[in-house]
Design a protein around this motif. Structure first.
Motif, PDB file in Angstrom:
ATOM      1  N   PRO A 131       0.734  -1.361   0.014  1.00 54.45           N
ATOM      2  CA  PRO A 131      -0.388   0.056  -0.372  1.00 54.45           C
ATOM      3  C   PRO A 131       0.764   1.087  -0.108  1.00 54.45           C
ATOM      4  CG  PRO A 131      -0.499  -0.927   2.278  1.00 54.45           C
ATOM      5  CD  PRO A 131       0.753  -2.376   1.133  1.00 54.45           C
ATOM      6  N   LEU A 132       2.152   1.286  -0.177  1.00 52.20           N
ATOM      7  CA  LEU A 132       3.255   2.421   0.513  1.00 52.20           C
ATOM      8  C   LEU A 132       4.664   2.282  -0.505  1.00 52.20           C
ATOM      9  CD1 LEU A 132       3.745   4.685   3.341  1.00 52.20           C
ATOM     10  CD2 LEU A 132       5.729   3.535   2.309  1.00 52.20           C
ATOM     11  N   ILE A 133       4.263   3.252  -1.272  1.00 51.93           N
ATOM     12  CA  ILE A 133       5.887   2.738  -1.564  1.00 51.93           C
ATOM     13  C   ILE A 133       7.400   3.749  -1.726  1.00 51.93           C
ATOM     14  CG2 ILE A 133       7.176   2.868  -4.224  1.00 51.93           C
ATOM     15  CD1 ILE A 133       4.330   0.953  -5.336  1.00 51.93           C
ATOM     16  N   HIS A 134       7.960   4.054  -1.784  1.00 52.68           N
ATOM     17  CA  HIS A 134       9.035   4.752  -1.414  1.00 52.68           C
ATOM     18  C   HIS A 134      10.488   4.562  -2.436  1.00 52.68           C
ATOM     19  CE1 HIS A 134      11.800   7.034   1.462  1.00 52.68           C
ATOM     20  NE2 HIS A 134      12.103   7.528   0.583  1.00 52.68           N
ATOM     21  N   THR A 150      -2.540   2.753 -11.575  1.00 48.63           N
ATOM     22  CA  THR A 150      -3.205   1.671 -11.401  1.00 48.63           C
ATOM     23  C   THR A 150      -3.218   0.899 -10.652  1.00 48.63           C
ATOM     24  OG1 THR A 150      -1.592   0.057 -11.936  1.00 48.63           O
ATOM     25  CG2 THR A 150      -2.679   0.345 -14.249  1.00 48.63           C
ATOM     26  N   HIS A 151      -3.311   1.210  -8.892  1.00 49.61           N
ATOM     27  CA  HIS A 151      -2.934   0.796  -7.811  1.00 49.61           C
ATOM     28  C   HIS A 151      -3.450   2.198  -6.648  1.00 49.61           C
ATOM     29  CE1 HIS A 151      -1.329  -2.726 -10.002  1.00 49.61           C
ATOM     30  NE2 HIS A 151      -1.929  -3.344  -8.717  1.00 49.61           N
ATOM     31  N   ASN A 152      -3.689   1.890  -5.968  1.00 52.44           N
ATOM     32  CA  ASN A 152      -4.276   2.721  -4.333  1.00 52.44           C
ATOM     33  C   ASN A 152      -2.741   2.752  -3.616  1.00 52.44           C
ATOM     34  OD1 ASN A 152      -5.587   4.753  -2.334  1.00 52.44           O
ATOM     35  ND2 ASN A 152      -6.848   2.992  -1.873  1.00 52.44           N
ATOM     36  N   VAL A 153      -2.068   2.912  -3.920  1.00 49.96           N
ATOM     37  CA  VAL A 153      -0.514   3.117  -3.427  1.00 49.96           C
ATOM     38  C   VAL A 153      -0.956   4.973  -2.649  1.00 49.96           C
ATOM     39  CG1 VAL A 153       0.151   1.741  -4.289  1.00 49.96           C
ATOM     40  CG2 VAL A 153       1.006   3.166  -5.396  1.00 49.96           C
TER      41      VAL A 153
END
Ligand code: UDP
Length: 460
Positions: A131-134, A150-153
Motif C-alpha cells: 500500500p506504500l511505495i518509497h 493502476t493501484h491505490n498506493v
C-alpha cells in the motif's frame, strides 16, 4: 546474509517463493516496497554506481524491518550471476528485477528500460499489494507514478540527486535532461510526500522545481554503532600509518562531481611541511567503467604535482574497516561540486574526525562551521588549503571539533532515528489513506491495491 539464486528460489522449501504474500508468512507485518532503480541495496558500496543511495536504501530498509515492517527493496538486475533475491534479515530483502539486459547501464541510458521495470514490479505488486511505495531517484519515481495509475498506493519519494541543480553546472545537458526535469516536477506535485534530506534540499525543490506538493525533511543517517570514536593511535597502527604524520582523508566515488582534483591541488599549497602530510584516498574504481577514467586522471595529477610518495590510493573499503580510516585521519575532506546530502560527512563526524567540505547542498546542514568542521566555496583550492591548514595546525581546537562532531551525529543522524521518522510518516500516510477510503467510494480498479494495515504497523 542469505543469497538465493533463481534456481534456489524455485526449489527451496526453506525460503519463501517471491510471489507468495509476505502477509501470509508474517500476518502481523505490513509489507512495503522501496524502489531503487540503479542503486542496488545489496551491492558493494563505493564502486562507481554504488554510493549513498545504496547505503540509504539498505540501512533504511533494515531499520524499518526492525521497527515491524516487512520490507521488499527492488532494484534492477545488472549481472546474470547475481542472486535474484538477497535476504538481509528475516523481514528485509532485496529483489533484483529483470529490466533490459542484465548488465551495467549508465544512468543516462537507463530510462528506456524503466517500462520493463514497471512490468516486472507489477507482478510483485499484484501478489503483495504494497500500500506504500518509497521511491529513490527520479527514475524510480517514474516507476512509482506508473504504478499509482493502476493501484491505490501511497507514494513517497527521496530524490538523492536533483537534475534541477546538477544541470546548472553542466555545459552539455544529456538527452535525458528534459524528461528527468519533467519527472522531478511531476513526482513533487503528485507524490503523497517528498522526503528532503536537508532543509537546503527542501528550499531547492521549492525554488527550482515547484511550489506545489508536500515535503517533509528527514535527514540521511549513519550506523552509529559502527561509526564511533576510537583511539587514533590504535587505528593508525592497525592500518600501518605513522603515529606522527598528518593524515588528510578523502572517502567516496571517483567522479568528477566529487572534486578530488581540488583536494589534490590544495595539498600542494599547505603550510604544513609536505613531508609530514599524507593524503589518503579511499574509494573503488573499475577500469572498465567511467570511474576508472576519473581514477586515472586523478593519479595523473598526483604524479604531475609530485605527490605520489605522500599519497595512498587505498581502493574500496567496506563499512567494517572504514571507521579505522576516519579515526586515523586528522581531517576528512569533501570537495564535491554538488552534494545532495553526503553520507561521508556524518560517517567521519561520527568517528570524531572534523570535516572540511564544499559549502553545497546537504553539507551545509550536516556540518556546523567552526564547530564540527569548516565549509569553503566549492572548487576553491586556496580556501581548501587554508581550511585544512587551520585544522592541522591547532591541536586544541581540533580536539574540540572532534568532540562536537561525534555529538552532533549521535543526536541527529542515527539510522534508527531516521527510520523512526520515516515509519511515523508511513503510518500517517496509510492512516490518511484509510480515512479517505472510508469517505470515498472505492473504484473497482482500486481493489487490487486494497490496503490492510495491521494494528501493529499503525501503533508502533
Ligand atoms: N563508501 C564505502 N567504501 C568506499 C567508498 C565509499 O563504503 O570505499 C561509502 C561511504 O562510506 C558512504 C557512501 O559510499 O556511505 C558514499 O555516500 P555519499 O552520500 O557520501 O556519496 P554518493 O556516493 O551518494 O555520491
Amino acid at each position: 546474509m542469505v543469497l538465493l539464486s533463481d534456481k534456489q528460489n524455485a526449489s527451496s522449501s526453506t525460503f519463501p517463493d517471491p510471489f507468495i504474500s509476505a502477509r501470509s508468512k508474517a500476518p502481523d507485518r505490513q509489507a512495503i516496497a522501496l524502489i531503487s532503480d540503479h542503486g542496488d541495496p545489496a551491492a558493494d558500496i563505493g564502486k562507481e554506481a554504488a554510493g549513498g543511495q545504496n547505503v540509504y536504501v539498505r540501512q533504511v530498509g533494515e531499520a524499518l524491518a526492525k521497527l515491524g515492517w516487512q520490507v521488499d527493496m527492488f532494484t534492477r538486475k545488472t549481472r546474470a550471476d547475481d542472486a535474484t533475491i538477497v535476504q538481509h534479515s528475516p523481514h528485509c530483502r532485496t529483489i533484483r528485477l529483470t529490466a533490459g539486459p542484465t548488465e551495467f547501464i549508465p544512468r543516462d541510458r537507463l530510462f528506456e528500460f524503466m517500462p520493463a521495470f514497471v512490468n516486472a514490479f507489477q507482478k510483485y505488486q499484484a501478489k503483495h499489494h504494497y500500500p506504500l511505495i518509497h521511491t529513490n531517484y527520479w527514475m524510480s519515481a517514474w516507476v512509482g507514478l506508473e504504478v499509482q495509475k493502476t493501484h491505490n498506493v501511497q507514494l513517497v519519494n527521496t530524490y538523492h540527486s536533483l537534475g534541477a541543480i546538477k544541470y546548472q553546472a553542466v555545459p552539455n545537458r544529456p538527452a535525458i535532461a528534459n524528461t528527468r526535469l519533467d519527472v522531478e516536477q511531476q513526482i513533487l506535485e503528485q507524490a503523497n510526500c517528498i522526503v528532503a534530506t536537508s532543509p537546503q534540499e527542501q528550499e531547492a525543490l521549492r525554488s527550482l522545481v515547484s511550489s506545489q506538493g508536500h515535503i517533509e525533511v528527514i535527514p540521511c543517517g549513519t550506523d552509529i554503532e559502527n561509526f564511533h570514536v576510537m583511539p587514533k593511535s590504535e587505528a593508525r597502527s592497525q592500518l600501518g600509518f605513522q603515529p606522527d604524520e598528518k593524515i588528510v582523508l578523502y572517502v567516496g566515488r571517483f567522479d568528477p562531481r566529487k572534486g578530488i582534483e581540488t583536494l589534490v591541488r590544495a595539498c600542494t599549497q599547505l603550510k604544513e611541511n609536505p613531508a609530514d602530510v599524507r593524503l589518503v584516498i579511499v574509494g573503488g574504481s573499475d577500469s572498465t567503467q567511467a570511474d576508472g577514467d576519473e581514477r586515472n586522471r586523478i593519479e595523473g595529477i598526483v604524479q604531475e604535482l609530485g605527490l605520489s610518495k605522500r599519497t595512498t590510493f587505498v581502493g574500496r573499503v567496506g563499512h567494517d574497516r572504514l571507521p579505522l580510516y576516519y579515526t586515523a585521519a586528522d581531517v576528512c575532506v569533501i570537495p564535491s561540486h554538488y552534494e545532495p546530502f553526503g553520507l561521508v560527512a556524518i560517517e567521519s563526524m561520527a568517528c570524531g574526525t572534523p570535516v572540511v567540505a564544499s559549502a553545497v547542498g546537504g553539507l551545509k546542514f550536516s556540518i556546523v562551521p567552526e564547530e564540527t568542521g569548516l565549509l569553503v566555496p566549492p572548487q576553491d583550492t586556496d580556501a581548501f588549503a587554508e581550511a585544512i591548514d587551520r585544522i592541522l595546525g591547532d591541536d586544541l581546537w581540533a580536539t574540540k571539533l572532534r568532540l562536537r562532531a561525534s555529538e552532533r551525529v549521535q543526536q541527529n543522524f542515527s539510522w534508527s532515528g531516521v527510520a523512526a521518522q520515516l515509519s511515523d510518516l508511513y503510518r500517517r500516510l496509510l492512516a490518511q489513506s484509510i480515512a479517505h477510503e472510508m469517505l470515498v467510494p472505492v473504484r473497482s480498479s482500486d481493489l487490487s491495491g486494497a490496503i490492510v494495515v495491521p494494528a501493529k504497523a499503525l501503533t508502533q
